[in-house]
Design a protein around this motif. Structure first.
Motif, PDB file in Angstrom:
ATOM      1  N   PRO A  41      72.685  32.203  74.197  1.00 22.76           N
ATOM      2  CA  PRO A  41      71.290  32.107  73.758  1.00 22.76           C
ATOM      3  C   PRO A  41      70.819  33.217  72.825  1.00 22.76           C
ATOM      4  N   LYS A  42      71.494  34.344  72.831  1.00 21.04           N
ATOM      5  CA  LYS A  42      70.998  35.468  72.016  1.00 21.04           C
ATOM      6  C   LYS A  42      71.689  35.573  70.666  1.00 21.04           C
ATOM      7  N   GLU A  43      72.691  34.756  70.442  1.00 21.43           N
ATOM      8  CA  GLU A  43      73.455  34.930  69.208  1.00 21.43           C
ATOM      9  C   GLU A  43      72.907  34.101  68.054  1.00 21.43           C
ATOM     10  N   THR A  44      73.065  34.631  66.869  1.00 17.11           N
ATOM     11  CA  THR A  44      72.657  33.909  65.666  1.00 17.11           C
ATOM     12  C   THR A  44      73.921  33.364  65.013  1.00 17.11           C
ATOM     13  N   PHE A  45      73.877  32.102  64.673  1.00 24.46           N
ATOM     14  CA  PHE A  45      75.067  31.459  64.102  1.00 24.46           C
ATOM     15  C   PHE A  45      74.760  31.228  62.619  1.00 24.46           C
ATOM     16  N   HIS A  46      74.984  32.254  61.804  1.00 22.72           N
ATOM     17  CA  HIS A  46      74.411  32.267  60.468  1.00 22.72           C
ATOM     18  C   HIS A  46      74.891  31.178  59.536  1.00 22.72           C
ATOM     19  N   ASP A  47      76.095  30.715  59.717  1.00 23.86           N
ATOM     20  CA  ASP A  47      76.719  30.039  58.606  1.00 23.86           C
ATOM     21  C   ASP A  47      76.292  28.600  58.323  1.00 23.86           C
ATOM     22  N   CYS A  48      76.144  27.797  59.373  1.00 25.52           N
ATOM     23  CA  CYS A  48      76.149  26.358  59.082  1.00 25.52           C
ATOM     24  C   CYS A  48      74.945  25.849  58.281  1.00 25.52           C
ATOM     25  N   LEU A  49      73.794  26.493  58.394  1.00 22.52           N
ATOM     26  CA  LEU A  49      72.652  26.033  57.579  1.00 22.52           C
ATOM     27  C   LEU A  49      72.236  27.062  56.524  1.00 22.52           C
ATOM     28  N   ARG A  50      73.125  27.999  56.242  1.00 21.31           N
ATOM     29  CA  ARG A  50      72.779  29.000  55.219  1.00 21.31           C
ATOM     30  C   ARG A  50      72.537  28.289  53.881  1.00 21.31           C
ATOM     31  N   GLY A  51      71.459  28.664  53.212  1.00 18.67           N
ATOM     32  CA  GLY A  51      71.141  28.048  51.914  1.00 18.67           C
ATOM     33  C   GLY A  51      70.411  26.720  52.052  1.00 18.67           C
ATOM     34  N   ARG A  52      70.218  26.254  53.273  1.00 21.50           N
ATOM     35  CA  ARG A  52      69.513  24.979  53.503  1.00 21.50           C
ATOM     36  C   ARG A  52      68.041  25.242  53.808  1.00 21.50           C
ATOM     37  N   THR A  53      67.196  24.269  53.438  1.00 23.08           N
ATOM     38  CA  THR A  53      65.757  24.395  53.703  1.00 23.08           C
ATOM     39  C   THR A  53      65.306  23.274  54.625  1.00 23.08           C
ATOM     40  N   ILE A  54      64.607  23.669  55.666  1.00 21.07           N
ATOM     41  CA  ILE A  54      64.043  22.688  56.603  1.00 21.07           C
ATOM     42  C   ILE A  54      62.534  22.734  56.464  1.00 21.07           C
ATOM     43  N   VAL A  55      61.900  21.569  56.367  1.00 21.52           N
ATOM     44  CA  VAL A  55      60.431  21.520  56.363  1.00 21.52           C
ATOM     45  C   VAL A  55      59.971  20.866  57.663  1.00 21.52           C
ATOM     46  N   ASN A  56      59.121  21.568  58.384  1.00 21.91           N
ATOM     47  CA  ASN A  56      58.481  21.020  59.588  1.00 21.91           C
ATOM     48  C   ASN A  56      57.156  20.398  59.163  1.00 21.91           C
ATOM     49  N   LEU A  57      57.075  19.063  59.187  1.00 18.46           N
ATOM     50  CA  LEU A  57      55.846  18.371  58.764  1.00 18.46           C
ATOM     51  C   LEU A  57      55.217  17.734  59.996  1.00 18.46           C
ATOM     52  N   PHE A  58      54.187  18.377  60.525  1.00 22.93           N
ATOM     53  CA  PHE A  58      53.605  17.943  61.798  1.00 22.93           C
ATOM     54  C   PHE A  58      52.186  17.422  61.599  1.00 22.93           C
ATOM     55  N   PRO A 108      63.849  19.758  49.843  1.00 21.27           N
ATOM     56  CA  PRO A 108      64.243  20.254  51.174  1.00 21.27           C
ATOM     57  C   PRO A 108      65.478  19.488  51.634  1.00 21.27           C
ATOM     58  N   ASP A 109      66.245  20.067  52.529  1.00 21.53           N
ATOM     59  CA  ASP A 109      67.441  19.367  53.027  1.00 21.53           C
ATOM     60  C   ASP A 109      67.116  18.515  54.246  1.00 21.53           C
ATOM     61  N   ILE A 110      66.252  19.045  55.109  1.00 12.02           N
ATOM     62  CA  ILE A 110      65.921  18.325  56.343  1.00 12.02           C
ATOM     63  C   ILE A 110      64.404  18.341  56.514  1.00 12.02           C
ATOM     64  N   LEU A 111      63.843  17.179  56.843  1.00 15.29           N
ATOM     65  CA  LEU A 111      62.401  17.079  57.120  1.00 15.29           C
ATOM     66  C   LEU A 111      62.239  16.722  58.599  1.00 15.29           C
ATOM     67  N   VAL A 112      61.595  17.615  59.340  1.00 14.82           N
ATOM     68  CA  VAL A 112      61.329  17.352  60.759  1.00 14.82           C
ATOM     69  C   VAL A 112      59.903  16.831  60.837  1.00 14.82           C
ATOM     70  N   VAL A 113      59.732  15.594  61.302  1.00 16.22           N
ATOM     71  CA  VAL A 113      58.416  14.936  61.187  1.00 16.22           C
ATOM     72  C   VAL A 113      57.847  14.565  62.543  1.00 16.22           C
ATOM     73  N   ARG A 114      56.598  14.931  62.761  1.00 13.58           N
ATOM     74  CA  ARG A 114      55.826  14.394  63.899  1.00 13.58           C
ATOM     75  C   ARG A 114      54.621  13.664  63.329  1.00 13.58           C
ATOM     76  N   HIS A 115      54.390  12.449  63.832  1.00 10.00           N
ATOM     77  CA  HIS A 115      53.279  11.647  63.304  1.00 10.00           C
ATOM     78  C   HIS A 115      52.706  10.776  64.406  1.00 10.00           C
ATOM     79  N   ASN A 116      51.406  10.499  64.299  1.00  7.91           N
ATOM     80  CA  ASN A 116      50.786   9.674  65.344  1.00  7.91           C
ATOM     81  C   ASN A 116      51.109   8.190  65.202  1.00  7.91           C
ATOM     82  N   ALA A 117      51.703   7.786  64.086  1.00 11.28           N
ATOM     83  CA  ALA A 117      52.043   6.367  63.916  1.00 11.28           C
ATOM     84  C   ALA A 117      53.510   6.139  64.284  1.00 11.28           C
TER      85      ALA A 117
END
Ligand code: ASP
Length: 313
Positions: A41-58, A108-117
């Motif tokens: 739980p305390k470790e950072t796993f730097h590599d797999c999403l390095r250079g990637r952008t995630i947008v949280n659209l709530f 963005p590479d990944i869009l995390v979406v929460r929506h009421n519909a």
């Protein structure tokens, strides 16, 4: 640091829009990978999403899910942007598709979406290039919540198959109930829904779930008692006469919990309404409540999902 024991979970689809349609081996792959992340739980796993952008659209409020995706993304090395709808052009009348197309133009590479519909993330997946992860859509699905719930149960009991799990409360309006039915059911749990008849859709009778309208009968001998909030924001009328009366009949307290199995645990996806669906004594009982463990494991479950989606980028 890179994990060596398991590989990233692999998904046949590019998006995570729901549990529906996800093959069992993919569910198990995500849980195995999440469990490995949870072991560190305390470790950072730097590599797999390095250079990637995630947008949280709530488009709906969130504390746990939004922060959890943010922590998960950062631990995998991604850059994260949080779009709060309150401060965006949505308030000026922009449509969902226009907002998403605008964001998409910034690649963005990944869009995390929460929506009421219900279905909003699926609709977006047809219009934009980014991979979509559904962070809760209306009454439809909340796949990462179900995955973190399954992870919590699996790590506590060692397996899910054969466990008796009661999901109790406002079933009609709960995307958590729906995703858990699909996930925990596919993994072999014996599921029950417990709810006032006004909050229990009859469609579930045909889906192999035992439905109860009496809390104590419904949780009898159960290994897990999962409580749900009354989701007033999705209610249409007076499904419940009063919160006081609801607590009397459907609120979980220590006395009622005695009807469950002796080593039963209590879960809740949050946010809790204390004194409505759950009594504080039970919610805060460190020996009985897995509620904080759910929050903690939510990060690991979302790391597994982000990493799996990133395999398609
Ligand atoms: N947080 C969960 C959801 O977004 C449960 C709830 O809101 O009651 O569906």
């Amino acid at each position: 640091m890179l994990l060596s024991n398991t590989k990233p979970a692999s998904l046949s689809k590019r998006h995570i829009l729901g549990i529906e349609g996800m093959p069992v081996h993919e569910m198990m792959g995500l849980l195995a990978r999440a469990s490995e992340f949870a072991d560190h739980p305390k470790e950072t796993f730097h590599d797999c999403l390095r250079g990637r952008t995630i947008v949280n659209l709530f488009y709906e409020n969130s504390t746990r899910t939004r922060v959890s995706f943010e922590v998960a993304g950062k631990r995998l090395g991604a850059s994260i942007l949080n779009i709060s709808v309150a401060g965006s052009s949505v308030k000026k009348g922009e449509t969902l598709i226009d907002t998403a197309t605008t964001l998409n133009a910034m690649h963005p590479d990944i869009l995390v979406v929460r929506h009421n519909a219900s279905g909003a993330p699926a609709l977006l997946s047809q219009h934009i290039d980014a991979a979509i992860i559904n962070a809760g859509d209306g009454r439809h699905e909340h796949p990462t919540q179900a995955l973190l719930d399954a992870l919590t149960i699996q790590r506590k009991f060692g397996q899910i198959a054969g466990l008796k799990i009661a999901i109790c409360g406002d079933i009609t309006n709960s995307r958590v109930a729906r995703s858990n039915l699909l996930l925990l059911g596919s993994l072999g749990a014996e599921l029950r829904f417990v709810s006032p008849s006004t909050l229990l859709p009859s469609a579930f009778d045909d889906m192999g779930v035992d439905c109860y309208t009496d809390l104590e009968a419904g949780i009898e001998n159960c290994d897990i008692v999962m409580m749900l909030r009354l989701q007033q924001e999705r209610m249409e009328g007076r499904e419940v006469p009063s919160q006081h009366e609801y607590f009397h009949f459907f609120g979980l307290n220590a006395e009622k919990l005695h009807r469950a199995a002796p080593n039963a645990f209590v879960m809740h996806p949050g946010p809790m309404n204390r004194g409505v669906e759950i009594d504080s004594q039970i919610a805060d009982d460190k020996l009985k409540s897995l509620i904080q463990t759910q929050v903690e494991l939510g990060v690991a479950a979302r790391m597994a999902c982000l990493e799996a989606v990133a395999q398609h980028l």
